[in-house]
Every structure is written in structure tokens, then in C-alpha cells.
Design an enzyme around this catalytic site. Structure first.
Site, PDB file in Angstrom:
ATOM      1  N   SER A  32       0.822  -1.284  -0.196  1.00  0.00           N
ATOM      2  CA  SER A  32      -0.119   0.111   0.000  1.00  0.00           C
ATOM      3  C   SER A  32       0.928   1.217  -0.017  1.00  0.00           C
ATOM      4  O   SER A  32       1.722   1.576   1.026  1.00  0.00           O
ATOM      5  CB  SER A  32      -0.745   0.007   1.298  1.00  0.00           C
ATOM      6  OG  SER A  32      -1.570   1.112   1.169  1.00  0.00           O
ATOM      7  N   GLY A  36      -0.091   4.613  -0.310  1.00  0.00           N
ATOM      8  CA  GLY A  36      -0.863   5.921  -0.088  1.00  0.00           C
ATOM      9  C   GLY A  36      -1.582   6.111  -1.225  1.00  0.00           C
ATOM     10  O   GLY A  36      -2.288   5.461  -1.859  1.00  0.00           O
ATOM     11  N   GLY A  62      -6.337   1.586   4.651  1.00  0.00           N
ATOM     12  CA  GLY A  62      -5.770   0.251   4.321  1.00  0.00           C
ATOM     13  C   GLY A  62      -6.378  -0.899   4.760  1.00  0.00           C
ATOM     14  O   GLY A  62      -6.375  -2.070   3.942  1.00  0.00           O
ATOM     15  N   ASP A  63      -7.314  -0.867   5.738  1.00  0.00           N
ATOM     16  CA  ASP A  63      -8.087  -2.215   6.063  1.00  0.00           C
ATOM     17  C   ASP A  63      -9.049  -2.270   5.086  1.00  0.00           C
ATOM     18  O   ASP A  63      -9.438  -3.495   4.746  1.00  0.00           O
ATOM     19  CB  ASP A  63      -8.780  -1.794   7.483  1.00  0.00           C
ATOM     20  CG  ASP A  63      -7.577  -1.469   8.424  1.00  0.00           C
ATOM     21  OD1 ASP A  63      -6.592  -2.105   8.452  1.00  0.00           O
ATOM     22  OD2 ASP A  63      -8.115  -0.689   9.540  1.00  0.00           O
TER      23      ASP A  63
END
Length: 309
Positions: free
Chosen positions: A217, A219, A248-249
Site C-alpha cells: 500500500s 498511500g 488500508g483495512d
């Protein structure tokens, strides 16, 4: 049924203030509480998409009972948390309405005894039987062995259940050596693991350490994936402004559902990026805007190449 593991569950409290000023008192304009911890966040997104999800990990004390009450009230979620003597932690997000910035305060979590850890492992093995995929997410509470995720990955693989790992530090280093199906570090976790600040080099190195597939990830730059099937970079259609808490989750939820459904990688990544972006745009931290998700999923740009057979 999906299974999410959150060994360090939490009660997430979000306080909104007109402007956050150090060394001063604040009048809170809004308070939101919800069950939290990375795996719980993943489970909530999956449930909102219509999936059945079992949530396990630890719960304790009055805070733990509040977390369980909130879980029970969420359609699609099944509470399979294992009790411990210590109290479940709280996390506090301070949202500055003027700037949109969030300041996060995270308690460490309860100390888990060897007997409590053994009881969890027994419960986890039973929960694997009906699971289509499992996500192991977040930090470890005090008392849980640093190699805990490695052991849980081996149990999932022995049961034939695909497993995704989302953690950092030494638990990630040890867990990746147990060969999970998918690892999803963020840029900082990837650099800490591999020593490289070049995302592609870091993802390739992480995969050599044992993971079948690695999705980093990055951003606002989206997701970078290196897999046996090929290499891809998925990016949102525009730079988004909002609260990134839980983004992110949400990406993990998209990747986990794609793993269980065996979707082509470009489709998995499009789903994950769209869910992540829709979480940034949601008015409540950690939730996702369904309308934004449905509009964004077809606009995610995915570039890359398929590996030669």
C-alpha cells in the site's frame, strides 16, 4: 464465510474538534465509538459488501463487552472473540475539522497469559474449518509470542484455507517466512522489512522471503503487487482529500474477497483501491462511501504485465 483475526482488538473512539491546538483544552463537537482493530475494520467492510464474517481475537473487561455489543449489532458479523482477564484497549482519534488531519492515540492492549493464548489457538483451529479465507491483522498485545502469526499461518495452510497477513515489524518478518498466500505491508512496513525504500525492489524482496504474493500500500500512489501471475500497479483516478483512517483495512477487505473468489489480479486490485479511496471520502472515519466505491471501481487505473508461463 470469511474469518478475520484481531489479536489486539480495540474500542475506537473518534473525537471531532473545531481545531486541535497543543497545550490547550478542547470542546468536542462529536463523539463516535465502534469496534476496532485492523481485522475488525476488515470484517466490517466485508459485511457491508454482503459477506458473512466471523471475528476472532481477544476481549476483556467493560471495554471488551462494549466491543462485543457493537459487533453483535452489526449485520453480517459473528462474534467469536476469546475472553481474557485484562481489559480491551481503546484507541482515540482526534479529528481537526479545520484541517481534516487526524491525531491517533493507541493503548497497548491487555497482557495475554500463556493459558489464554493456548485457548485462542484451540478456538482458531475450530473456526478455520468453515472459512473460505482468513486475514491475520494488526499488532500483537503484550504476552502474545512474537512468532504468533507464523504459527497461525501454518495452521491455516494445514487446513487448506488461504491466508492474508497484514502486520509490521518482527511479527511480519517471522510471519512471512511461514509462506502466507498474501502479505499487505504499507510503505513504511515494507522498508523496515527489506531495508529498501524503492517500492518495487522492496516488494520483490518481500516475496523472496516467503510470501506467495505481496501487495504494498503506497498511500496516494495506490497498490503495487508482485505475484506468481505477474506484476501490477493500481492507482485511484484522482488525488483524494479526506480522512485516510481505515483505508488500508478496506484495501485488505477487497484483497481478501478477491483471494477467496480467485479473481484476476487486476480485478482484485481495482476493488481494493476503490474501497480504500471510498474510505478516504467517507464522512465517518473508517467507514466507506458505497456510492463512491461503485463509481470508482471501474475507474481505477491498473498497469502491469502477466508473467510468462
Amino acid at each position: 464465510m470469511f474469518l478475520t483475526v484481531t489479536l489486539n482488538t480495540a474500542l475506537d473512539l473518534t473525537y471531532r474538534v473545531p481545531a486541535l491546538k497543543p497545550h490547550s483544552s478542547h470542546r468536542i463537537t462529536e463523539v463516535t465509538e465502534r469496534p476496532g482493530g485492523k481485522g475488525v475494520n476488515v470484517a466490517r467492510v466485508l459485511a457491508a459488501l454482503g459477506h458473512e464474517v466471523t471475528v476472532t481475537g481477544f476481549t476483556g473487561g467493560a471495554t471488551g463487552r462494549t466491543v462485543q455489543d457493537l459487533l453483535t449489532a452489526t449485520p453480517g458479523l459473528v462474534d467469536a472473540l476469546v475472553p481474557v482477564a485484562g481489559p480491551t484497549r481503546r484507541t482515540i482519534a482526534l479529528v481537526d475539522d479545520r484541517t481534516g488531519d487526524t491525531t491517533q492515540l493507541n493503548e497497548p492492549g491487555p497482557t495475554v497469559t500463556p493459558a489464554e493464548w493456548s485457548a485462542f489457538q484451540e478456538a482458531y483451529e475450530e473456526l478455520l474449518a468453515p472459512a473460505s479465507a482468513v486475514a491475520l491483522c494488526g499488532s500483537l498485545p503484550p504476552g502474545v509470542p512474537v512468532g504468533a502469526y507464523a504459527g497461525l499461518i501454518r495452521l491455516a495452510k494445514a487446513a487448506g484455507v488461504p491466508v492474508l497477513l497484514d502486520t509490521g515489524g518482527e511479527p511480519l518478518r517471522r510471519g512471512i517466512a511461514a509462506r502466507p498466500d498474501l502479505v499487505k505491508p504499507n510503505a513504511d512496513e515494507l522498508a523496515e522489512l527489506t531495508g529498501s525504500h524503492d517500492p518495487l525492489r522492496g516488494v520483490q524482496d518481500a516475496r523472496r522471503r516467503g510470501a506467495r504474493s505481496v501487495v504494498a500500500s503506497l498511500g496516494t500512489q495506490g497498490l503495487l503487487a508482485v505475484t506468481p501471475e505477474g506484476r501490477w500497479h493500481a492507482t485511484p483516478p484522482a488525488r483524494l482529500h479526506g480522512n485516510p483512517t481505515g483505508a488500508g483495512d478496506s484495501a485488505v477487505a477487497g484483497l481478501l474477497s478477491g483471494l477467496a473468489e480467485q479473481l484476476p489480479w487486476p480485478d482484485r486490485l481495482s476493488r481494493a483501491v476503490a474501497l480504500s479511496a471510498a474510505t478516504v471520502l467517507a464522512p465517518v472515519a473508517g467507514e466507506f462511501d458505497r456510492g463512491a466505491y461503485e463509481e470508482l471501481v471501474g475507474r481505477v487505473a491498473v498497469t502491469g504485465e502477466v508473467s510468462a508461463a
